[in-house]
Design a protein around this motif. Structure first.
Motif, PDB file in Angstrom:
ATOM      1  N   ILE A 160       0.837  -1.209   0.000  1.00 32.53           N
ATOM      2  CA  ILE A 160       0.000   0.000   0.000  1.00 32.53           C
ATOM      3  C   ILE A 160       0.869   1.255   0.000  1.00 32.53           C
ATOM      4  O   ILE A 160       1.782   1.392   0.816  1.00 32.53           O
ATOM      5  CB  ILE A 160      -0.956  -0.008   1.207  1.00 32.53           C
ATOM      6  CG1 ILE A 160      -1.945  -1.174   1.086  1.00 32.53           C
ATOM      7  CG2 ILE A 160      -1.716   1.309   1.301  1.00 32.53           C
ATOM      8  CD1 ILE A 160      -2.829  -1.360   2.309  1.00 32.53           C
ATOM      9  N   THR A 161       0.576   2.142  -0.965  1.00 33.64           N
ATOM     10  CA  THR A 161       1.286   3.417  -1.067  1.00 33.64           C
ATOM     11  C   THR A 161       0.255   4.539  -1.150  1.00 33.64           C
ATOM     12  O   THR A 161      -0.958   4.306  -1.118  1.00 33.64           O
ATOM     13  CB  THR A 161       2.181   3.460  -2.322  1.00 33.64           C
ATOM     14  OG1 THR A 161       1.334   3.560  -3.488  1.00 33.64           O
ATOM     15  CG2 THR A 161       3.052   2.222  -2.430  1.00 33.64           C
ATOM     16  N   SER A 162       0.750   5.750  -1.322  1.00 30.13           N
ATOM     17  CA  SER A 162      -0.159   6.899  -1.462  1.00 30.13           C
ATOM     18  C   SER A 162      -0.974   6.820  -2.753  1.00 30.13           C
ATOM     19  O   SER A 162      -1.998   7.495  -2.894  1.00 30.13           O
ATOM     20  CB  SER A 162       0.640   8.202  -1.444  1.00 30.13           C
ATOM     21  OG  SER A 162       1.576   8.222  -2.510  1.00 30.13           O
ATOM     22  N   LYS A 163      -0.542   5.971  -3.689  1.00 32.85           N
ATOM     23  CA  LYS A 163      -1.257   5.818  -4.959  1.00 32.85           C
ATOM     24  C   LYS A 163      -2.274   4.680  -4.939  1.00 32.85           C
ATOM     25  O   LYS A 163      -3.051   4.532  -5.887  1.00 32.85           O
ATOM     26  CB  LYS A 163      -0.259   5.582  -6.097  1.00 32.85           C
ATOM     27  CG  LYS A 163       0.658   6.765  -6.393  1.00 32.85           C
ATOM     28  CD  LYS A 163       1.558   6.464  -7.573  1.00 32.85           C
ATOM     29  CE  LYS A 163       2.446   7.653  -7.901  1.00 32.85           C
ATOM     30  NZ  LYS A 163       3.320   7.372  -9.071  1.00 32.85           N
ATOM     31  N   THR A 164      -2.276   3.897  -3.884  1.00 31.92           N
ATOM     32  CA  THR A 164      -3.183   2.751  -3.824  1.00 31.92           C
ATOM     33  C   THR A 164      -4.618   3.226  -3.658  1.00 31.92           C
ATOM     34  O   THR A 164      -4.922   4.028  -2.778  1.00 31.92           O
ATOM     35  CB  THR A 164      -2.814   1.824  -2.651  1.00 31.92           C
ATOM     36  OG1 THR A 164      -1.447   1.443  -2.762  1.00 31.92           O
ATOM     37  CG2 THR A 164      -3.682   0.567  -2.676  1.00 31.92           C
ATOM     38  N   LYS A 165      -5.513   2.711  -4.485  1.00 32.15           N
ATOM     39  CA  LYS A 165      -6.921   3.082  -4.408  1.00 32.15           C
ATOM     40  C   LYS A 165      -7.824   1.917  -4.021  1.00 32.15           C
ATOM     41  O   LYS A 165      -8.907   2.133  -3.466  1.00 32.15           O
ATOM     42  CB  LYS A 165      -7.395   3.655  -5.745  1.00 32.15           C
ATOM     43  CG  LYS A 165      -6.938   5.077  -6.010  1.00 32.15           C
ATOM     44  CD  LYS A 165      -7.490   6.051  -4.965  1.00 32.15           C
ATOM     45  CE  LYS A 165      -7.028   7.462  -5.178  1.00 32.15           C
ATOM     46  NZ  LYS A 165      -7.657   8.097  -6.351  1.00 32.15           N
ATOM     47  N   ALA A 166      -7.384   0.688  -4.316  1.00 36.02           N
ATOM     48  CA  ALA A 166      -8.290  -0.440  -4.077  1.00 36.02           C
ATOM     49  C   ALA A 166      -7.535  -1.753  -4.017  1.00 36.02           C
ATOM     50  O   ALA A 166      -6.409  -1.876  -4.517  1.00 36.02           O
ATOM     51  CB  ALA A 166      -9.363  -0.514  -5.165  1.00 36.02           C
ATOM     52  N   ILE A 167      -8.205  -2.719  -3.420  1.00 41.21           N
ATOM     53  CA  ILE A 167      -7.807  -4.123  -3.499  1.00 41.21           C
ATOM     54  C   ILE A 167      -8.907  -4.821  -4.282  1.00 41.21           C
ATOM     55  O   ILE A 167     -10.104  -4.609  -4.027  1.00 41.21           O
ATOM     56  CB  ILE A 167      -7.650  -4.745  -2.108  1.00 41.21           C
ATOM     57  CG1 ILE A 167      -6.535  -4.022  -1.328  1.00 41.21           C
ATOM     58  CG2 ILE A 167      -7.345  -6.245  -2.204  1.00 41.21           C
ATOM     59  CD1 ILE A 167      -6.474  -4.409   0.144  1.00 41.21           C
ATOM     60  N   LEU A 197      -9.379   2.596   1.661  1.00 34.63           N
ATOM     61  CA  LEU A 197      -9.323   2.102   0.289  1.00 34.63           C
ATOM     62  C   LEU A 197     -10.667   1.497  -0.098  1.00 34.63           C
ATOM     63  O   LEU A 197     -11.533   1.283   0.744  1.00 34.63           O
ATOM     64  CB  LEU A 197      -8.232   1.028   0.151  1.00 34.63           C
ATOM     65  CG  LEU A 197      -6.829   1.377   0.627  1.00 34.63           C
ATOM     66  CD1 LEU A 197      -5.926   0.155   0.518  1.00 34.63           C
ATOM     67  CD2 LEU A 197      -6.263   2.542  -0.195  1.00 34.63           C
ATOM     68  N   TYR A 198     -10.806   1.196  -1.367  1.00 38.80           N
ATOM     69  CA  TYR A 198     -11.948   0.419  -1.834  1.00 38.80           C
ATOM     70  C   TYR A 198     -11.586  -1.064  -1.852  1.00 38.80           C
ATOM     71  O   TYR A 198     -10.421  -1.434  -2.078  1.00 38.80           O
ATOM     72  CB  TYR A 198     -12.355   0.839  -3.252  1.00 38.80           C
ATOM     73  CG  TYR A 198     -12.992   2.195  -3.340  1.00 38.80           C
ATOM     74  CD1 TYR A 198     -14.339   2.381  -3.051  1.00 38.80           C
ATOM     75  CD2 TYR A 198     -12.249   3.306  -3.745  1.00 38.80           C
ATOM     76  CE1 TYR A 198     -14.929   3.631  -3.145  1.00 38.80           C
ATOM     77  CE2 TYR A 198     -12.827   4.562  -3.843  1.00 38.80           C
ATOM     78  CZ  TYR A 198     -14.168   4.712  -3.541  1.00 38.80           C
ATOM     79  OH  TYR A 198     -14.754   5.957  -3.633  1.00 38.80           O
ATOM     80  N   LEU A 199     -12.587  -1.889  -1.646  1.00 38.15           N
ATOM     81  CA  LEU A 199     -12.467  -3.325  -1.852  1.00 38.15           C
ATOM     82  C   LEU A 199     -13.454  -3.698  -2.951  1.00 38.15           C
ATOM     83  O   LEU A 199     -14.668  -3.548  -2.784  1.00 38.15           O
ATOM     84  CB  LEU A 199     -12.783  -4.103  -0.573  1.00 38.15           C
ATOM     85  CG  LEU A 199     -12.790  -5.641  -0.690  1.00 38.15           C
ATOM     86  CD1 LEU A 199     -11.436  -6.169  -1.155  1.00 38.15           C
ATOM     87  CD2 LEU A 199     -13.184  -6.274   0.647  1.00 38.15           C
ATOM     88  N   ILE A 200     -12.930  -4.142  -4.090  1.00 38.95           N
ATOM     89  CA  ILE A 200     -13.764  -4.570  -5.200  1.00 38.95           C
ATOM     90  C   ILE A 200     -13.763  -6.091  -5.228  1.00 38.95           C
ATOM     91  O   ILE A 200     -12.697  -6.716  -5.247  1.00 38.95           O
ATOM     92  CB  ILE A 200     -13.245  -4.039  -6.548  1.00 38.95           C
ATOM     93  CG1 ILE A 200     -13.081  -2.521  -6.509  1.00 38.95           C
ATOM     94  CG2 ILE A 200     -14.165  -4.451  -7.685  1.00 38.95           C
ATOM     95  CD1 ILE A 200     -12.384  -1.942  -7.731  1.00 38.95           C
ATOM     96  N   ALA A 201     -14.952  -6.674  -5.229  1.00 37.60           N
ATOM     97  CA  ALA A 201     -15.060  -8.131  -5.239  1.00 37.60           C
ATOM     98  C   ALA A 201     -15.837  -8.590  -6.465  1.00 37.60           C
ATOM     99  O   ALA A 201     -16.983  -8.196  -6.666  1.00 37.60           O
ATOM    100  CB  ALA A 201     -15.737  -8.640  -3.973  1.00 37.60           C
TER     101      ALA A 201
END
Length: 398
Positions: A160-167, A197-201
């Motif tokens: 996870i970095t400052s650019k991370t938006k989702a898993i 963050l977002y979690l997309i499933a």
């Protein structure tokens, strides 16, 4: 000559479809090709859906609403509620397949250069969707040694970095067949809450579970992170309606829904006739699913049993979906898969597999692995694996 965009040049080929020309050549030679490469079920589409199409009484095939028909979304919400998934019709936007739902999700939450963490191996088109939206895939490697379970939450958090938006996860997984446990989903929930963050499933295989005690746990049931969760679904596998191209995006986040709606409006509407078929398909009797799941369980068990008879092959039993990753005693699955179609047959039969390197984004991973879809009947699976067994003997003597 005008140039092609960087985005276009970076768009990956499909590891599932790129060998299709070689399969066509094999068929022109008169060879039978066992297609283990693609998740196209041979199960019949429910009769209620077919009849709905046959009985359409329209004088104009009009645009549907950009969000999809209200009647379909209401019925779909009730379908989820029967599965103890807490959603309402206003949480749902109908899309042109689950693929469009994923594209809309990534377009809504990412800017160019933003990062999406995905456990790999993953469905190859995730990479294509990320390329289409100029997002960057950050893989976290899972291993065949533990059946491709979720890597440790510490390993995920390190990325996870400052650019991370989702898993982004697929549950049950394509291409591995791994089923995430409720505990693993809740670990991810804690992580996205901590880092906002977002979690997309991607839950398109939710019904395809084969062992008595296994249960699918939907991200929509996570109570304290509902604004961070996006679910993607599709009718393709559930009703054996891959060609209908109807999916949906589901979330409680109104800002996400409003933004997705702008993309939905830009493409005008999801298909009209297919929505009619899909709305009818929700009335499919339970016996249909009972028989389908029983058939796929039997196919899974047959495939794994036969693969385990081949010396040097490593495979774990998938818990869901209808795929597995098999590690073969070869160096390059791409070359082997092409050779199977171009240069090998056993009594006029050969096999088409999907090289697994295309399901990884880490260079050098999956080179000796293939994805196998057990969408053929049991006798064809046995025959296909026998061809694979004999082919490996010949190939490794070259």
């Amino acid at each position: 000559m005008p140039t092609i965009s960087l985005k276009g040049r970076n768009m990956p080929e499909s590891p599932i479809r790129k060998l299709a020309p070689f399969a066509d050549i094999a068929k022109q030679k008169g060879h039978k090709v066992y297609h283990l490469n693609i998740g196209q079920p041979d199960i019949k589409t429910p009769e209620v859906a077919i009849e709905a199409v046959k009985n359409i009484d329209l004088t104009i095939i009009e645009y549907s609403p950009s969000a999809g028909y209200e009647s379909y979304r209401t019925k779909l919400a009730r379908f989820y509620q029967r599965q103890n998934v807490n959603v309402n019709s206003e949480d749902i936007i109908i899309t042109t397949g689950g693929s469009e739902a994923l594209l809309f999700a990534l377009a809504t939450i990412t800017d160019p250069g933003d990062e999406i963490i995905i456990p790999e191996p993953f469905y190859a088109n995730y990479h294509a969707f990320a390329s289409s939206t100029s997002a960057t895939v950050i893989p976290v490697i899972s291993s065949i040694d533990d059946g491709f379970a979720l890597p440790s939450i510490e390993d995920v958090e390190k990325l996870i970095t400052s650019k991370t938006k989702a898993i982004l996860i697929c549950n049950p997984g394509n291409p591995t067949g791994y089923l995430y446990t409720e505990a693993e989903i809740k670990q991810l929930a804690s992580l996205i809450k901590k880092h906002d963050l977002y979690l997309i499933a991607d839950e398109v295989y939710r019904e395809f579970l084969y062992d008595k005690d296994d249960v699918h746990y939907s991200v929509m049931n996570l109570e304290d992170v509902q604004q961070n969760v996006i679910m993607v679904d599709s009718v393709s596998k559930r009703y054996s309606m891959c060609g209908a191209r109807i999916g949906c995006l589901v979330t409680k986040n109104k800002n996400v829904l409003a933004t997705v709606m702008k993309f939905a409006q830009a493409r005008l509407s999801p298909p009209t006739i297919e929505q009619i078929a899909c709305e009818a398909a929700i009335d499919t009797p339970q016996i249909y699913f009972d028989e389908v799941i029983s058939e796929y369980k039997s196919r899974r068990d047959t495939l794994i049993t036969e693969l385990n008879k081949i010396e040097g092959v490593i495979v774990t039993k998938p818990k869901g979906a209808f795929y597995c990753i098999a590690q073969l005693p070869i160096d390059d699955a791409d070359k082997f898969a092409q050779w199977l179609l171009e240069s090998y047959d056993l009594n006029g039969e050969t096999v088409m597999v999907a090289p697994a390197a295309g399901f990884y984004s880490t260079p050098g991973m999956g080179l000796n692995q293939v994805r196998i879809a057990y969408v053929l009947n049991k006798q064809d699976l046995i025959s296909a694996v026998n061809v694979l067994k004999e082919a490996l003997l010949v190939y490794n003597k070259k």
